[in-house]
Design an enzyme around this catalytic site. Structure first.
Site, mmCIF file in Angstrom:
data_model
loop_
_atom_site.group_PDB
_atom_site.id
_atom_site.type_symbol
_atom_site.label_atom_id
_atom_site.label_comp_id
_atom_site.label_asym_id
_atom_site.label_seq_id
_atom_site.Cartn_x
_atom_site.Cartn_y
_atom_site.Cartn_z
ATOM 1 N N VAL A 110 0.859 -1.186 0.000
ATOM 2 C CA VAL A 110 0.000 0.000 0.000
ATOM 3 C C VAL A 110 0.895 1.236 0.000
ATOM 4 O O VAL A 110 2.045 1.191 0.433
ATOM 5 C CB VAL A 110 -0.962 0.018 1.211
ATOM 6 N N CYS A 111 0.354 2.329 -0.511
ATOM 7 C CA CYS A 111 1.079 3.583 -0.640
ATOM 8 C C CYS A 111 2.341 3.352 -1.480
ATOM 9 O O CYS A 111 2.271 2.774 -2.554
ATOM 10 C CB CYS A 111 1.384 4.170 0.737
ATOM 11 N N THR A 112 3.509 3.742 -0.995
ATOM 12 C CA THR A 112 4.733 3.604 -1.781
ATOM 13 C C THR A 112 5.401 2.242 -1.612
ATOM 14 O O THR A 112 6.494 2.021 -2.129
ATOM 15 C CB THR A 112 5.746 4.700 -1.398
ATOM 16 N N ALA A 161 -2.130 -1.216 -3.657
ATOM 17 C CA ALA A 161 -3.103 -0.130 -3.500
ATOM 18 C C ALA A 161 -2.343 1.184 -3.449
ATOM 19 O O ALA A 161 -1.216 1.255 -2.953
ATOM 20 C CB ALA A 161 -3.936 -0.312 -2.229
#
Length: 320
Positions: A110-112, A161
């Protein structure tokens, strides 16, 4: 997966991970257990050292264990990234991810966190997504990854995501796959998440919403600009493609955005350049060419006018 045994998630918390995507990923699991009245899911938090992880807002989260855990085929590993994710790409962390993948675990981020998966070679030839702010730098750094701008991507045993609340949509998708749409809908209701997004939904607000103007022709021209940053299109061609004269295009931008089309285009290109400078190891000339500038000197001049600093200083290299 044994239907009578909880599905396990292992959350790898990187240093300076972002709180929102992590919380948005773990809470749907808790609520799925609560709504079903059964322990459908369990989870553990892991990270280097096994003591605690510090997120980008300064909060410290206690870890359950370090990176010595062994993989299991029925678990999902989620990398929770955030700021300075490239610094987390050290040998122990990459080795952990590769070991978990070899052991048959589903691997996600998720994210980076997708940056770390790509660095480990776990996204080569796969579809994936990352936060829109990191998209350009990621695309330049990992050309073997089929990168999308969608909220989340599920490609076989890889899930990614984009960040923020997109983790909710990914987890609802996985819960629905495991236990059906009604349970996922119950969890969404508990979260007051009234608009469940799919893997087809894009991350960013629409152009009219972003600029605060609902004008179809203006939005179409801006979309063309954003799609052609490496090889900018002339105002005359932009106008012709939109079915208007160059003068009409000028008036349209002046009226709604208080700047010329040329100025707006330049700001958009420089914004991309800044992201590439901050997020990649591309040389200054490579960044310049990727954003439609034919020479480093012209790029540096425009960059200084926009941001008050040269590209070289942004990199901390000194000099002009």
């Amino acid at each position: 997966m044994d239907a009578n045994r909880p599905r396990r998630f292992t959350f790898l918390l990187l240093n300076r991970f972002t709180m929102m995507p992590f919380a948005a990923a773990i809470e749907p699991l808790r609520l799925a257990n609560r709504a079903s009245g059964r322990r459908l899911y369990d989870w553990r938090l892991v990270g280097e050292g096994g003591d605690h992880a510090t997120c980008s807002n300064g909060a410290r989260i206690a870890l359950d264990t370090d990176l010595s855990v062994e993989p299991a085929r029925d678990e999902t590993v989620i990398v929770c990234g955030g700021l300075d994710v490239s610094q987390a790409a050290n040998k122990p962390t990459l080795a952990f991810l590769r070991r978990m993948a070899r052991g048959g675990a589903q691997i996600g981020a998720v994210c980076t966190g997708a940056w770390l998966l790509a660095r480990a070679g776990l996204l080569d030839g796969r579809r994936a997504t990352i936060h829109w702010e990191n998209h350009d730098g990621f695309a330049e750094a990992f050309p073997k990854v089929d990168l999308y701008r969608s909220v989340f991507v599920h490609d076989g045993n890889r899930v990614t995501a984009a960040g923020g609340t997109s983790s909710i949509d990914l987890m609802l998708h996985l819960i629905a796959e495991d236990h059906g749409d009604p349970l996922a809908a119950d969890v969404a209701d508990q979260l007051l998440h009234t608009g469940i997004r799919t893997g087809q939904d894009r991350q960013r607000l629409s152009i009219p919403t972003r600029i605060g103007v609902r004008h179809p022709r203006l939005a179409a021209v801006i979309a063309r600009m954003e799609e052609n940053l490496e090889e900018p299109i002339s105002p005359a061609d932009l106008a012709a493609d939109a079915g208007m004269s160059t003068r009409q295009l000028e008036r349209l931008f002046r009226r709604y955005l208080n700047r010329s089309p040329k100025r707006y285009y330049m700001e958009t290109r420089l914004g991309r350049a800044r992201n590439l400078l901050m997020q990649t190891d591309l040389t200054i000339i490579e960044v310049a060419l990727a954003c439609g500038f034919s020479s480093p000197s012209h790029f540096s001049k425009c960059y200084r006018a926009q941001y008050g600093s040269t590209p070289y200083r942004e990199r901390g290299m000194g000099g002009d």
